[in-house]
Design an enzyme around this catalytic site. Structure first.
Site, mmCIF file in Angstrom:
data_model
loop_
_atom_site.group_PDB
_atom_site.id
_atom_site.type_symbol
_atom_site.label_atom_id
_atom_site.label_comp_id
_atom_site.label_asym_id
_atom_site.label_seq_id
_atom_site.Cartn_x
_atom_site.Cartn_y
_atom_site.Cartn_z
ATOM 1 N N ASP A 119 -3.120 12.659 2.997
ATOM 2 C CA ASP A 119 -4.021 12.106 3.487
ATOM 3 C C ASP A 119 -5.665 12.335 1.124
ATOM 4 O O ASP A 119 -5.000 12.745 0.634
ATOM 5 C CB ASP A 119 -5.253 13.456 3.934
ATOM 6 C CG ASP A 119 -6.286 12.733 4.190
ATOM 7 O OD1 ASP A 119 -6.688 11.798 4.124
ATOM 8 O OD2 ASP A 119 -6.884 13.776 4.679
ATOM 9 N N ASN A 162 -4.915 5.622 13.711
ATOM 10 C CA ASN A 162 -5.400 4.502 12.905
ATOM 11 C C ASN A 162 -6.752 3.000 13.281
ATOM 12 O O ASN A 162 -6.803 2.572 11.558
ATOM 13 C CB ASN A 162 -4.436 4.836 11.995
ATOM 14 C CG ASN A 162 -4.819 6.420 10.925
ATOM 15 O OD1 ASN A 162 -4.001 6.420 10.443
ATOM 16 N ND2 ASN A 162 -5.465 7.056 10.708
HETATM 17 C C1 FPP Z 1 -5.334 8.867 4.974
HETATM 18 O O1 FPP Z 1 -6.143 8.637 3.594
HETATM 19 C C2 FPP Z 1 -4.099 7.526 4.347
HETATM 20 C C3 FPP Z 1 -3.740 6.947 5.361
HETATM 21 C C4 FPP Z 1 -4.463 6.281 6.681
HETATM 22 C C5 FPP Z 1 -2.107 6.064 4.629
HETATM 23 C C6 FPP Z 1 -1.245 6.662 4.431
HETATM 24 C C7 FPP Z 1 -0.332 5.751 4.072
HETATM 25 C C8 FPP Z 1 0.166 5.602 2.644
HETATM 26 C C9 FPP Z 1 0.120 6.783 1.596
HETATM 27 C C10 FPP Z 1 0.847 4.191 2.386
HETATM 28 C C11 FPP Z 1 2.277 4.447 3.064
HETATM 29 C C12 FPP Z 1 2.486 3.253 3.495
HETATM 30 C C13 FPP Z 1 3.473 2.812 3.674
HETATM 31 C C14 FPP Z 1 3.356 1.612 4.277
HETATM 32 C C15 FPP Z 1 4.978 3.576 4.145
HETATM 33 P P1 FPP Z 1 -6.791 8.206 3.639
HETATM 34 O O2 FPP Z 1 -7.733 6.696 3.798
HETATM 35 O O3 FPP Z 1 -7.687 8.345 5.139
HETATM 36 O O4 FPP Z 1 -8.365 8.369 3.122
HETATM 37 P P2 FPP Z 1 -9.634 9.476 2.664
HETATM 38 O O5 FPP Z 1 -9.503 10.531 3.792
HETATM 39 O O6 FPP Z 1 -10.215 9.642 1.219
HETATM 40 O O7 FPP Z 1 -10.510 8.097 3.570
#
Ligand code: FPP
Length: 249
Positions: free
Chosen positions: A18, A66
């Site tokens: 995250d 998501n």
């Molecule tokens: C959460 O951060 C992260 C995700 C929803 C996606 C996680 C994906 C990756 C790290 C890429 C991996 C992908 C592949 C193709 C294997 P957030 O967007 O919720 O961050 P925030 O809480 O700061 O808004």
């Protein structure tokens, strides 16, 4: 590594990656850049885990929830799968990583399904570390699909034990996670491996996922080592000492 002492090094580490969006926002960049850097952090972390003798890493890359994100971000994440596979599959395969995808593949596009199929197929013979990527995954979905499969196979109610149901779960190829890490400062499970984390040690860090590095991993491992895992029981040594201390009459 064989006969690993799981009191020292976890066999299986599960990670909620995250904080990608906040990492990008802090730098006045689009959220997508955070996700892209998140993929780099993932590849780095898998290598670091393998170097430390960890046998399984399971990451939450896209949750069943998501889909609620803006369409642009969802399609960005789907596109990132294709970029990540073409950029990193060779490297991961050479490092002995076996890739498994867990989650509902029905809703993803043919292109994404094909990329996942290629990743699994090209790494199927590897056995240094297993990377399970949870994609379109939800812990409740997992329990439900396992029950449905058991019913379809005609398992009788009285034959359905915890061990039997585990065989139908998406992560049946891995032991339950010893250590659960969540980056980004939130302190919740968010419908990740609900069934499997029953006795996992939980570690939460403020570190945003793109910044996760070897030092962060080692800090999580140090916390893990300091934990006293009893799985609902009591420590045999403590019991013996307590009994030995009782006055003899
Ligand atoms: C959460 O951060 C992260 C995700 C929803 C996606 C996680 C994906 C990756 C790290 C890429 C991996 C992908 C592949 C193709 C294997 P957030 O967007 O919720 O961050 P925030 O809480 O700061 O808004």
């Amino acid at each position: 590594m064989t006969a690993l002492d799981t009191a020292v090094i976890p066999r299986h580490v599960a990670i909620v990656m995250d904080g990608n969006g906040r990492w990008a926002n802090k730098r006045f960049m689009p959220r997508f850049v955070g996700h892209k850097r998140g993929v780099d952090a993932l590849v780095r972390t898998v290598k670091a885990c393998a170097d430390r003798g960890i046998e399984y890493v399971t990451v939450f890359a896209f949750s069943s929830e998501n889909w609620k994100r803006p369409e642009e971000e969802v399609s960005g994440l789907m596109g990132l799968v294709l970029v990540a596979v073409s950029k990193y599959l060779g490297k991961l395969a050479n490092e002995g990583v076996r890739i498994r995808i867990v989650g509902d593949r029905e809703a993803v596009s043919d292109k994404v399904r094909e990329a996942w199929r290629e990743a699994e197929q090209r790494t199927a013979h590897n056995d240094r570390i297993t990377l399970s990527v949870a994609f379109n995954y939800g812990g409740r979905w997992d329990v439900l699909q396992a029950c449905r499969r058991a019913i379809v196979e005609g398992v009788a109610a009285e034959q359905l034990t915890e061990a039997r149901l585990s065989q139908y779960m998406a992560l049946s190829h891995a032991p339950d996670p010893d250590l659960f890490i969540r980056t980004g400062g939130e302190v919740r499970i968010s419908n990740f491996l609900l069934w499997q984390v029953a006795y996992s040690e939980l570690h939460f860090t403020e570190c945003l996922w793109p910044d996760f590095d070897e030092a962060e991993l080692d800090a999580a491992l140090a916390t893990y080592r300091a934990r006293d895992r009893r799985f609902g029981g009591v420590k045999p040594a403590a019991t013996t000492m307590a009994v030995a201390a009782l006055p003899v009459s």
